[in-house]
Motif scaffolding. Structure first.
Motif, PDB file in Angstrom:
ATOM      1  N   ALA A  51       0.781  -1.102  -0.045  1.00 33.28           N
ATOM      2  CA  ALA A  51      -0.114  -0.002  -0.025  1.00 33.28           C
ATOM      3  C   ALA A  51       0.861   1.133  -0.008  1.00 33.28           C
ATOM      4  O   ALA A  51       0.319   2.234  -0.368  1.00 33.28           O
ATOM      5  CB  ALA A  51      -1.037   0.183   1.204  1.00 33.28           C
ATOM      6  N   THR A  52       2.193   1.308   0.313  1.00 30.94           N
ATOM      7  CA  THR A  52       2.784   2.380   0.628  1.00 30.94           C
ATOM      8  C   THR A  52       4.013   2.505  -0.485  1.00 30.94           C
ATOM      9  O   THR A  52       4.628   3.691  -0.210  1.00 30.94           O
ATOM     10  CB  THR A  52       3.282   2.483   1.902  1.00 30.94           C
ATOM     11  OG1 THR A  52       4.397   1.522   2.552  1.00 30.94           O
ATOM     12  CG2 THR A  52       2.418   2.648   3.050  1.00 30.94           C
ATOM     13  N   THR A  53       4.244   1.648  -1.310  1.00 23.99           N
ATOM     14  CA  THR A  53       5.531   1.719  -2.171  1.00 23.99           C
ATOM     15  C   THR A  53       5.195   2.849  -3.013  1.00 23.99           C
ATOM     16  O   THR A  53       6.129   3.655  -3.365  1.00 23.99           O
ATOM     17  CB  THR A  53       5.573   0.423  -2.886  1.00 23.99           C
ATOM     18  OG1 THR A  53       5.906  -0.673  -1.999  1.00 23.99           O
ATOM     19  CG2 THR A  53       6.704   0.627  -3.987  1.00 23.99           C
ATOM     20  N   GLY A  54       4.232   3.192  -3.721  1.00 27.72           N
ATOM     21  CA  GLY A  54       3.829   4.252  -4.373  1.00 27.72           C
ATOM     22  C   GLY A  54       4.150   5.626  -3.666  1.00 27.72           C
ATOM     23  O   GLY A  54       4.541   6.434  -4.226  1.00 27.72           O
ATOM     24  N   VAL A  55       3.580   5.389  -2.471  1.00 27.41           N
ATOM     25  CA  VAL A  55       3.625   7.012  -1.724  1.00 27.41           C
ATOM     26  C   VAL A  55       4.954   7.245  -1.640  1.00 27.41           C
ATOM     27  O   VAL A  55       5.175   8.539  -1.614  1.00 27.41           O
ATOM     28  CB  VAL A  55       3.062   6.842  -0.312  1.00 27.41           C
ATOM     29  CG1 VAL A  55       3.031   8.018   0.364  1.00 27.41           C
ATOM     30  CG2 VAL A  55       1.580   6.167  -0.617  1.00 27.41           C
ATOM     31  N   LEU A 131       4.751  -0.158 -10.184  1.00 24.17           N
ATOM     32  CA  LEU A 131       4.739  -1.654 -10.043  1.00 24.17           C
ATOM     33  C   LEU A 131       6.031  -2.268 -10.099  1.00 24.17           C
ATOM     34  O   LEU A 131       6.219  -3.347  -9.609  1.00 24.17           O
ATOM     35  CB  LEU A 131       3.565  -2.049 -11.018  1.00 24.17           C
ATOM     36  CG  LEU A 131       2.267  -1.800 -10.942  1.00 24.17           C
ATOM     37  CD1 LEU A 131       1.341  -2.082 -12.347  1.00 24.17           C
ATOM     38  CD2 LEU A 131       1.737  -2.408  -9.677  1.00 24.17           C
ATOM     39  N   ALA A 132       7.087  -1.695 -10.743  1.00 28.83           N
ATOM     40  CA  ALA A 132       8.502  -2.355 -10.956  1.00 28.83           C
ATOM     41  C   ALA A 132       8.932  -2.266  -9.540  1.00 28.83           C
ATOM     42  O   ALA A 132       9.590  -3.196  -9.042  1.00 28.83           O
ATOM     43  CB  ALA A 132       9.222  -1.746 -11.903  1.00 28.83           C
ATOM     44  N   MET A 133       8.708  -1.126  -8.747  1.00 27.61           N
ATOM     45  CA  MET A 133       9.109  -1.087  -7.489  1.00 27.61           C
ATOM     46  C   MET A 133       8.452  -1.832  -6.632  1.00 27.61           C
ATOM     47  O   MET A 133       9.131  -2.433  -5.616  1.00 27.61           O
ATOM     48  CB  MET A 133       9.100   0.370  -7.058  1.00 27.61           C
ATOM     49  CG  MET A 133       9.908   1.549  -7.601  1.00 27.61           C
ATOM     50  SD  MET A 133      11.548   0.819  -7.533  1.00 27.61           S
ATOM     51  CE  MET A 133      11.852   0.749  -5.664  1.00 27.61           C
ATOM     52  N   SER A 134       7.183  -2.206  -6.735  1.00 30.81           N
ATOM     53  CA  SER A 134       6.507  -3.059  -6.030  1.00 30.81           C
ATOM     54  C   SER A 134       7.169  -4.580  -6.106  1.00 30.81           C
ATOM     55  O   SER A 134       7.324  -5.347  -5.052  1.00 30.81           O
ATOM     56  CB  SER A 134       5.034  -3.363  -6.249  1.00 30.81           C
ATOM     57  OG  SER A 134       4.447  -1.883  -5.896  1.00 30.81           O
ATOM     58  N   ALA A 135       7.093  -4.826  -7.436  1.00 26.91           N
ATOM     59  CA  ALA A 135       7.998  -6.155  -7.595  1.00 26.91           C
ATOM     60  C   ALA A 135       9.192  -6.203  -6.731  1.00 26.91           C
ATOM     61  O   ALA A 135       9.613  -7.498  -6.325  1.00 26.91           O
ATOM     62  CB  ALA A 135       8.032  -6.239  -8.957  1.00 26.91           C
ATOM     63  N   LEU A 136      10.149  -5.376  -6.858  1.00 30.10           N
ATOM     64  CA  LEU A 136      11.541  -5.429  -6.212  1.00 30.10           C
ATOM     65  C   LEU A 136      10.922  -5.294  -4.730  1.00 30.10           C
ATOM     66  O   LEU A 136      11.768  -6.297  -3.885  1.00 30.10           O
ATOM     67  CB  LEU A 136      12.258  -4.042  -6.310  1.00 30.10           C
ATOM     68  CG  LEU A 136      12.783  -3.967  -7.760  1.00 30.10           C
ATOM     69  CD1 LEU A 136      13.649  -2.801  -7.930  1.00 30.10           C
ATOM     70  CD2 LEU A 136      13.632  -5.343  -7.877  1.00 30.10           C
ATOM     71  N   ALA A 137      10.280  -4.832  -4.169  1.00 27.66           N
ATOM     72  CA  ALA A 137       9.727  -4.661  -2.692  1.00 27.66           C
ATOM     73  C   ALA A 137       9.268  -6.060  -2.318  1.00 27.66           C
ATOM     74  O   ALA A 137       9.575  -6.658  -1.331  1.00 27.66           O
ATOM     75  CB  ALA A 137       8.804  -3.598  -2.235  1.00 27.66           C
TER      76      ALA A 137
END
Length: 189
Positions: A51-55, A131-137
């Motif tokens: 929920a917070t990766t994009g923030v 979404l690329a950052m979410s995949a890494l997280a």
């Protein structure tokens, strides 16, 4: 040997640096709060990070949409990481995260050689970067070891967050442009 003619000075480079610094500092306040909230949210870490990766990227997204200049998102993400590092939980260990966020949102624009700045391209590029950052997280959190339904819910949350953060960044950039900040076009001072 005669000297090369001097390029006319513009205020855009100073304006770009100052706006990136201001947005980066504002994003750092948000990042500091999120980093300390992550301690409280540790039991639900997978959902919290989804929920917070994009923030974490919102200041860089706003800078890129507002300034429409190559590297504005990366520079703002760097400033966010540097300003938040002394105060955030984890300190300077978060700096690579912010650099990765900045790079992830710059890559789609770099592929077009920073020639496409239309609104629809932001709605494609920003969620893809987030979404690329979410995949890494998720990979860093070893999310593949959870039940399938948890994994699907995490991705649903990440997709909704990417859309919401992109919309919020577009709106904030629009409001700042209405207030007089924004891209300097040719022919304007």
């Amino acid at each position: 040997m005669p000297a090369a003619p001097a390029r006319p000075r513009t205020r855009s480079s100073s304006r770009l640096l100052l706006v990136c610094a201001a947005l980066g500092a504002a994003g750092a306040l948000l990042a500091i709060g999120l980093s300390w909230a992550s301690i409280v949210a540790a039991p639900t870490a997978l959902f919290f990070y989804a929920a917070t990766t994009g923030v974490y990227a919102i200041s860089a997204l706003v800078a890129q949409r507002l300034l429409q200049a190559p590297g504005a998102g990366l520079l703002t993400a760097l400033v966010t990481g540097l300003v938040s590092a002394p105060f955030a939980f984890g300190g300077f260990a978060h700096l690579p995260l912010f650099l990765a966020v900045g790079a992830a949102i710059e890559i789609p624009f770099a592929l077009t050689r920073w020639r496409v700045w239309t609104g629809w391209w932001f709605w494609i590029a920003h969620p893809l970067g987030l979404l690329a950052m979410s995949a890494l997280a998720f990979a860093a959190l070893d999310a593949g070891r959870v039940h399938l339904w948890v994994y699907l819910v995490m991705w649903a949350i990440a997709i909704l967050t990417a859309a919401a953060v992109t919309g919020a960044a577009q709106w904030i950039a629009w409001q700042l442009r209405r207030a007089g900040l924004g891209a300097v076009r040719k022919g304007r001072a």
